[in-house]
Enzyme design. Structure first.
Site, short mmCIF file in Angstrom:
data_model
loop_
_atom_site.label_atom_id
_atom_site.label_comp_id
_atom_site.label_asym_id
_atom_site.label_seq_id
_atom_site.Cartn_x
_atom_site.Cartn_y
_atom_site.Cartn_z
N LYS A 127 0.65 -1.14 0.09
CA LYS A 127 0.16 0.06 -0.08
C LYS A 127 0.84 1.14 0.04
O LYS A 127 1.81 1.43 0.92
CB LYS A 127 -1.00 0.03 1.31
CG LYS A 127 -2.37 0.65 1.15
CD LYS A 127 -3.05 0.22 2.26
CE LYS A 127 -4.43 1.49 2.29
NZ LYS A 127 -5.00 1.06 3.53
O1 G3P Z 1 -8.29 1.72 4.66
C1 G3P Z 1 -8.33 3.19 4.86
C2 G3P Z 1 -9.60 3.30 5.74
O2 G3P Z 1 -9.40 2.54 6.93
C3 G3P Z 1 -9.73 4.84 6.46
O3 G3P Z 1 -10.74 4.68 7.04
O4 G3P Z 1 -12.43 5.58 8.79
O5 G3P Z 1 -10.24 6.22 8.89
O6 G3P Z 1 -11.51 7.32 7.32
P1 G3P Z 1 -11.17 6.01 7.97
#
Ligand code: G3P
Length: 223
Positions: A93
């Site tokens: 990633k």
């Molecule tokens: O994989 C990326 C994701 O985990 C981001 O999620 O909820 O931190 O915006 P969030």
């Protein structure tokens, strides 16, 4: 155009118990992690990080995204190679930055699969696809948080990749609730990476619970 694929379900966590629970449902196709999710599990130091990815790879037979911390080309390449060497299912990633794009192109030429993360626009997605990313990850929840429509971005990127013939898969990330998953499926996302709660939320409907209670009650009359 009708696309001939079914949306893959990834879980977005580094928590082994949650990964196991989702995997036992039989619907899990992969896992995504990020430095915040690893920190949340208290994983610290290179050896611990590598061991944690090994543990995830043992649990799930599918693509496992492991994120680099480096932000310069040489550092991303060095770190990405180490991550890719952990297991054949590791997808490196890489953040959507200039050196990240260079590294994605390098990895693509070297046969190492990548997931371009922190994507917030169609332009970024096009650049990552052009560089040969296996996946692009638009963060739809964070887009919604800033007053825009994250799912609209998924639709736009899916459309562009389809008419341009890019092989890169659109991986909808930053999912916050079950309806995000439904809307991503409608928008044609190739993959949706979700917290466990959002996956389990898809199960729920009060009429199912009411209907089952009635069936069980009536079943007693048949015993
Ligand atoms: O994989 C990326 C994701 O985990 C981001 O999620 O909820 O931190 O915006 P969030």
């Amino acid at each position: 155009m009708i696309q001939k694929f079914s949306m893959k379900f990834f879980i977005d966590t580094a928590n082994l118990a949650q990964i196991k629970e989702a995997n036992e449902l039989g619907i899990l196709d992969g896992v995504t992690t990020n430095p915040s999710l690893m920190a949340k599990e208290g994983i610290k130091g290179e050896a611990a990080i590598i061991n944690h990815y090994k543990a995830i790879c043992e649990l799930v037979d599918g693509d496992i995204s492991a994120e680099v911390i480096a932000t310069d080309f040489a550092g991303i390449v060095e770190e990405g190679k180490k991550l890719a060497a952990i297991h054949k299912n590791i997808v490196v990633k890489v953040p959507m930055i200039k050196d990240g794009i260079k590294a994605i192109k390098y990895f693509s030429d070297a046969g190492i699969r990548t997931n371009c993360t922190l994507v917030f626009s169609a332009g970024q997605a096009i650049l990552a696809a052009k560089a040969g990313a296996s996946y692009v990850s638009p963060f739809i929840g964070r887009i919604d948080d800033s007053g825009w429509d994250g799912v609209q971005l998924i639709e736009q990127i899916v459309h562009i990749f389809s008419i341009q013939g890019f092989k890169t898969e659109v991986l909808a990330a930053s999912i916050r609730f079950p309806n995000h998953i439904i809307r991503c499926a409608e928008a044609g996302a190739h993959v949706c990476t979700c917290p466990l709660d959002s996956i389990l939320g898809l199960l729920k409907h009060p009429l199912t619970d009411i209907g089952l209670a009635k069936f069980l009650e009536d079943a007693k009359k048949t015993q």
